[in-house]
Write a protein that holds these residues in place. Structure first.
Motif, PDB file in Angstrom:
ATOM      1  N   ASN A 106      48.531  49.964  42.954  1.00  0.00           N
ATOM      2  CA  ASN A 106      48.816  50.668  44.138  1.00  0.00           C
ATOM      3  C   ASN A 106      50.635  50.616  44.005  1.00  0.00           C
ATOM      4  O   ASN A 106      51.309  49.514  44.680  1.00  0.00           O
ATOM      5  N   PHE A 107      51.187  51.750  43.687  1.00  0.00           N
ATOM      6  CA  PHE A 107      52.496  51.951  43.711  1.00  0.00           C
ATOM      7  C   PHE A 107      53.178  52.220  44.922  1.00  0.00           C
ATOM      8  O   PHE A 107      54.273  52.122  45.188  1.00  0.00           O
ATOM      9  N   LEU A 108      52.306  52.932  45.627  1.00  0.00           N
ATOM     10  CA  LEU A 108      52.665  53.485  47.048  1.00  0.00           C
ATOM     11  C   LEU A 108      51.909  52.734  48.028  1.00  0.00           C
ATOM     12  O   LEU A 108      50.594  52.308  47.921  1.00  0.00           O
ATOM     13  N   PRO A 109      52.495  52.451  49.244  1.00  0.00           N
ATOM     14  CA  PRO A 109      51.740  51.515  50.300  1.00  0.00           C
ATOM     15  C   PRO A 109      50.833  52.447  51.150  1.00  0.00           C
ATOM     16  O   PRO A 109      50.400  51.595  52.202  1.00  0.00           O
ATOM     17  N   SER A 110      50.480  53.592  50.920  1.00  0.00           N
ATOM     18  CA  SER A 110      49.469  54.313  51.930  1.00  0.00           C
ATOM     19  C   SER A 110      48.138  53.667  52.055  1.00  0.00           C
ATOM     20  O   SER A 110      47.667  53.522  53.188  1.00  0.00           O
ATOM     21  N   SER A 111      47.534  53.390  50.902  1.00  0.00           N
ATOM     22  CA  SER A 111      46.153  53.001  51.096  1.00  0.00           C
ATOM     23  C   SER A 111      45.683  52.156  50.100  1.00  0.00           C
ATOM     24  O   SER A 111      44.738  52.269  49.139  1.00  0.00           O
ATOM     25  N   PRO A 112      46.309  50.814  50.031  1.00  0.00           N
ATOM     26  CA  PRO A 112      46.027  49.840  49.220  1.00  0.00           C
ATOM     27  C   PRO A 112      44.856  49.086  49.625  1.00  0.00           C
ATOM     28  O   PRO A 112      44.365  49.069  50.960  1.00  0.00           O
ATOM     29  N   LEU A 113      44.295  48.168  48.742  1.00  0.00           N
ATOM     30  CA  LEU A 113      43.054  47.197  49.168  1.00  0.00           C
ATOM     31  C   LEU A 113      41.738  47.860  49.770  1.00  0.00           C
ATOM     32  O   LEU A 113      41.528  47.486  50.922  1.00  0.00           O
ATOM     33  N   GLN A 114      41.524  49.126  49.346  1.00  0.00           N
ATOM     34  CA  GLN A 114      40.560  49.761  49.970  1.00  0.00           C
ATOM     35  C   GLN A 114      39.057  48.881  50.181  1.00  0.00           C
ATOM     36  O   GLN A 114      38.298  48.848  50.782  1.00  0.00           O
ATOM     37  N   ILE A 115      38.811  48.599  48.844  1.00  0.00           N
ATOM     38  CA  ILE A 115      37.872  47.866  48.453  1.00  0.00           C
ATOM     39  C   ILE A 115      37.825  46.433  47.945  1.00  0.00           C
ATOM     40  O   ILE A 115      38.651  46.308  46.880  1.00  0.00           O
ATOM     41  N   LEU A 116      37.442  45.122  48.541  1.00  0.00           N
ATOM     42  CA  LEU A 116      37.810  43.941  47.957  1.00  0.00           C
ATOM     43  C   LEU A 116      36.512  43.367  47.843  1.00  0.00           C
ATOM     44  O   LEU A 116      35.303  43.851  48.352  1.00  0.00           O
ATOM     45  N   PHE A 117      36.426  42.344  46.963  1.00  0.00           N
ATOM     46  CA  PHE A 117      35.240  41.752  46.343  1.00  0.00           C
ATOM     47  C   PHE A 117      35.275  40.384  46.655  1.00  0.00           C
ATOM     48  O   PHE A 117      36.110  39.638  46.317  1.00  0.00           O
ATOM     49  N   ALA A 118      34.002  39.942  47.052  1.00  0.00           N
ATOM     50  CA  ALA A 118      33.871  38.458  47.247  1.00  0.00           C
ATOM     51  C   ALA A 118      32.519  37.895  46.979  1.00  0.00           C
ATOM     52  O   ALA A 118      31.514  38.809  46.913  1.00  0.00           O
ATOM     53  N   GLY A 119      32.338  36.637  46.745  1.00  0.00           N
ATOM     54  CA  GLY A 119      30.796  36.269  46.559  1.00  0.00           C
ATOM     55  C   GLY A 119      31.107  35.193  45.259  1.00  0.00           C
ATOM     56  O   GLY A 119      31.846  35.290  44.732  1.00  0.00           O
ATOM     57  N   GLU A 120      30.022  34.455  45.232  1.00  0.00           N
ATOM     58  CA  GLU A 120      30.187  33.366  44.011  1.00  0.00           C
ATOM     59  C   GLU A 120      30.422  34.011  42.919  1.00  0.00           C
ATOM     60  O   GLU A 120      30.854  33.399  41.755  1.00  0.00           O
ATOM     61  N   ALA A 121      29.962  35.271  42.388  1.00  0.00           N
ATOM     62  CA  ALA A 121      30.155  35.975  41.098  1.00  0.00           C
ATOM     63  C   ALA A 121      31.749  36.310  40.961  1.00  0.00           C
ATOM     64  O   ALA A 121      31.737  36.894  39.944  1.00  0.00           O
ATOM     65  N   THR A 122      32.520  36.099  41.950  1.00  0.00           N
ATOM     66  CA  THR A 122      33.781  36.463  41.752  1.00  0.00           C
ATOM     67  C   THR A 122      34.717  35.378  41.634  1.00  0.00           C
ATOM     68  O   THR A 122      35.988  35.361  41.515  1.00  0.00           O
ATOM     69  N   HIS A 123      34.125  34.147  41.518  1.00  0.00           N
ATOM     70  CA  HIS A 123      34.922  32.834  41.207  1.00  0.00           C
ATOM     71  C   HIS A 123      34.969  32.202  39.700  1.00  0.00           C
ATOM     72  O   HIS A 123      33.834  32.166  39.180  1.00  0.00           O
ATOM     73  N   ARG A 124      36.004  32.273  39.143  1.00  0.00           N
ATOM     74  CA  ARG A 124      36.011  31.776  37.752  1.00  0.00           C
ATOM     75  C   ARG A 124      35.531  30.410  37.342  1.00  0.00           C
ATOM     76  O   ARG A 124      34.764  30.174  36.329  1.00  0.00           O
ATOM     77  N   THR A 125      35.695  29.425  38.329  1.00  0.00           N
ATOM     78  CA  THR A 125      35.094  28.216  37.904  1.00  0.00           C
ATOM     79  C   THR A 125      34.307  27.505  38.887  1.00  0.00           C
ATOM     80  O   THR A 125      33.617  26.448  38.632  1.00  0.00           O
ATOM     81  N   HIS A 126      33.644  28.189  39.997  1.00  0.00           N
ATOM     82  CA  HIS A 126      32.904  27.802  40.774  1.00  0.00           C
ATOM     83  C   HIS A 126      31.859  28.719  41.008  1.00  0.00           C
ATOM     84  O   HIS A 126      30.959  28.704  42.238  1.00  0.00           O
ATOM     85  N   TYR A 127      31.603  29.799  40.283  1.00  0.00           N
ATOM     86  CA  TYR A 127      30.487  30.720  40.065  1.00  0.00           C
ATOM     87  C   TYR A 127      29.153  30.126  40.246  1.00  0.00           C
ATOM     88  O   TYR A 127      28.940  29.017  40.076  1.00  0.00           O
ATOM     89  N   SER A 128      28.201  30.620  40.826  1.00  0.00           N
ATOM     90  CA  SER A 128      26.637  30.320  41.261  1.00  0.00           C
ATOM     91  C   SER A 128      26.652  29.110  42.198  1.00  0.00           C
ATOM     92  O   SER A 128      25.512  28.835  42.380  1.00  0.00           O
ATOM     93  N   THR A 129      27.788  28.908  42.934  1.00  0.00           N
ATOM     94  CA  THR A 129      27.483  28.013  44.270  1.00  0.00           C
ATOM     95  C   THR A 129      27.992  28.413  45.617  1.00  0.00           C
ATOM     96  O   THR A 129      28.776  29.427  45.651  1.00  0.00           O
ATOM     97  N   THR A 130      27.605  27.716  46.219  1.00  0.00           N
ATOM     98  CA  THR A 130      27.787  28.037  47.884  1.00  0.00           C
ATOM     99  C   THR A 130      29.572  27.809  48.066  1.00  0.00           C
ATOM    100  O   THR A 130      30.002  28.550  48.811  1.00  0.00           O
ATOM    101  N   HIS A 131      29.997  26.638  47.428  1.00  0.00           N
ATOM    102  CA  HIS A 131      31.431  26.626  47.562  1.00  0.00           C
ATOM    103  C   HIS A 131      32.325  27.440  47.211  1.00  0.00           C
ATOM    104  O   HIS A 131      33.420  27.864  47.267  1.00  0.00           O
ATOM    105  N   GLY A 132      31.871  28.019  45.776  1.00  0.00           N
ATOM    106  CA  GLY A 132      32.542  29.196  45.297  1.00  0.00           C
ATOM    107  C   GLY A 132      32.432  30.375  46.170  1.00  0.00           C
ATOM    108  O   GLY A 132      33.416  31.102  45.905  1.00  0.00           O
TER     109      GLY A 132
END
Length: 553
Positions: A506-532
């Motif tokens: 996003n080099f222009l500020p009009s529409s960044p961060l349209q889709i963000l992702f969260a959940g245990e499968a998005t954490h490099r060191t704490h995947y598979s856990t609730t705290h992740g």
């Protein structure tokens, strides 16, 4: 032109989604900065956290443990809201139960002299794979020479040939153990074990630990679990405990601060329409307002537009979205994201709860528990010595234990193909299969050569069950599995890619961060856990705070 308040829609009311919602609301409520909405496809909040009741006890159909209390945000919340104490019984209220009784198929209690060396070997191998207790990391005074020999075997196993999977490394370690002469054919140790040889018993005991590891990781086959990534996984120090008032109490706490109507149940998203090229096109204008770049289409035909969408659905749902060409994302996800989703592993782990029949009575009055905690050593599925009536889906089940010492509810864990098979079985088939298995393990042969004649009366009636309850995470369309793992061919980099928002550049500020992702499968060191999942929800909330120059903690 009027500028609306940014609208943030979170897909999924599980740990990640509600953590993000909680953070976004509590940090900006006084400023009224955002329109916030959480849409959940199911009829309840919690996602893969689902506290229930069975046989008069509180049970967890999903997430069960706080994995280490030292530094865990889940433990901190549980303490804060007094969820760690209860007058009512709950699953694993005794912590990890006393050492289980290890029994081989046919009803043979195994002597610790056979079980313990293999258990120590397996634990040493896993320590090595996870980067713990490596040679030279502790002094000779801290570990006995006998114990350090297992770590040397583990180191040697990893040097035999570069392992690609945890499964291949473990088997290299077992082969090295046998080649070293650590295992001796001592016939006096095997009296009363029928046709079991020492090597077959050792292989069976090793398989017990492999099968437990399958449920820990959700990898149906440890040959698919990446060896290099295993050492990146991090655990909190301290004991592992369950939550007396139920894991759902954490979820309810996170949701309690949200205004009524923020969480909308029964709102299944069918398509996420986004605009990856919007930065390079003139801004759309609708009725004098800046139009929002993302549109969510729902099963009932309704549509919600949003500036930002935080997707917290499971990796299983994302895999289905890219492999089945479901059209969930339009345009489709870029190749770098889709390929990471495809490479990562996402397995099925199910729990089976079984209520002992009211007519069942334990004969051994000296036993602390209502029913023994069993560790089951099976013959190979292809062995001619196997009990032919034991169903195949039971043969990789490592344990069968009461959920606490005085409970009449027994629990077994299943992973991989066996877990999926369990989901399609009728209750009567399950009861028959488990009962047949227990008949072999708790038969009269159990006492041959292992228990003195005066103790032979301390046995068990024929085990009968009045009802069963199974989880069905694999076929539930809202999850399509249990939790993620780093598969062979994948790496921790893919978990980082999972966390990258879209559009990517996003080099222009009009529409960044349209889709963000969260959940245990998005954490490099704490995947598979609730705290992740919790950490990932905080991460994406803070990403939006940073975007809007708000202070995130």
């Amino acid at each position: 032109m009027v500028v609306k308040k940014p609208r943030i829609v979170i897909i999924g009311a599980g740990m990640a989604g509600l953590t993000a919602a909680n953070k976004l609301h509590t940090m900006t409520a006084s400023k009224d900065m955002f329109e916030l909405c959480v849409v959940e496809g199911g009829t309840r909040i919690g996602g893969r956290i689902n506290t229930s009741k069975f046989g008069g006890d509180k049970i967890e159909m999903g997430a069960t443990w706080i994995h280490g209390i030292g530094g865990s945000p889940i433990h901190e919340i549980a303490q804060q809201i007094h969820s760690l104490e209860s007058d009512q019984p709950w699953e694993c209220m005794d912590g990890n139960l006393d050492e289980p009784t290890t029994i081989a198929e046919g009803g043979f209690i195994l002597n610790p002299s056979i079980v313990d060396p293999i258990t120590k070997l397996f634990n040493s191998l896993m320590d090595h794979a996870q980067g713990k207790n490596l040679i030279g990391s502790v002094s000779d005074t801290e570990k006995s020479e006998h114990c350090s020999s297992y770590h040397k075997l583990a180191a040697n196993a990893s040097n035999m040939s570069a392992p690609t999977s945890v499964g291949s490394f473990l088997r290299q370690g077992l082969d090295a153990y046998w080649s070293s002469g650590s295992s001796k054919e001592q016939e006096e140790d095997l009296k009363g074990y029928g046709k079991w040889s020492r090597k077959l018993l050792e292989e069976g005991i090793f398989a017990v630990h492999e099968n437990i590891q399958r449920t820990y990781t959700s990898a149906g086959d440890l040959l698919s679990l990446d060896y290099r990534a295993e050492s990146e996984y991090q655990m909190f120090p301290g004991e592992e405990i369950t939550i007396a008032k139920g894991y759902l109490s954490i979820i309810e706490y996170l949701a309690s601060v949200l205004p009524p109507g923020t969480v909308q149940l029964g709102r299944k998203v069918t398509k996420i329409e986004w605009q990856p090229e919007r930065n390079h096109e003139p801004m759309n204008v609708e009725n004098g307002y800046c139009s929002r770049p993302v549109k969510l289409h729902f099963y009932d035909g309704s549509v919600i537009s949003a500036d930002h969408v935080i997707v917290t659905v499971s990796l299983g749902v994302l895999k289905a979205a890219i492999h089945q060409d479901s059209g969930m994302f339009y345009p489709p996800l870029p190749s770098f994201k889709a390929e990471a989703i495809s490479r990562l592993g996402f397995g099925v782990v199910n729990k089976l709860f079984m209520q002992l029949s009211p007519t069942y009575e334990r004969k051994d009055e000296h036993s602390k528990g209502f029913f023994p905690s069993l560790e089951m050593v099976f013959h190979s599925p292809h062995s001619e010595m196997r009990h032919k009536k034991i169903p195949w889906w039971m043969r990789r089940t490592a344990t069968l234990c009461p959920i606490h010492n005085n409970s009449s509810v027994l629990l077994s864990w299943f992973a991989g193909e066996e877990a999926l098979a369990l989901e399609s079985l009728k209750d009567e088939e399950i009861i028959h299969g488990v009962s047949t298995t227990l008949t072999s393990f708790l038969s009269h042969e159990l006492y041959n050569g292992n228990v003195s004649s005066e103790d032979k009366s301390h046995g068990y009636d024929e085990v009968k069950f009045s009802k069963v309850l199974k989880t069905q995470w694999g076929t539930n369309p809202l999850f399509l599995g249990s939790y993620s793992y780093v598969a062979v061919g994948s790496s921790g980099d893919d978990l980082d890619i999972m966390a990258e928002p879209l559009p990517k550049d996003n080099f222009l500020p009009s529409s960044p961060l349209q889709i963000l992702f969260a959940g245990e499968a998005t954490h490099r060191t704490h995947y598979s856990t609730t705290h992740g999942a919790y950490f990932s929800g905080l991460r994406e909330a803070n990403r939006l705070f940073q975007h809007y120059h708000c202070l995130g903690i």
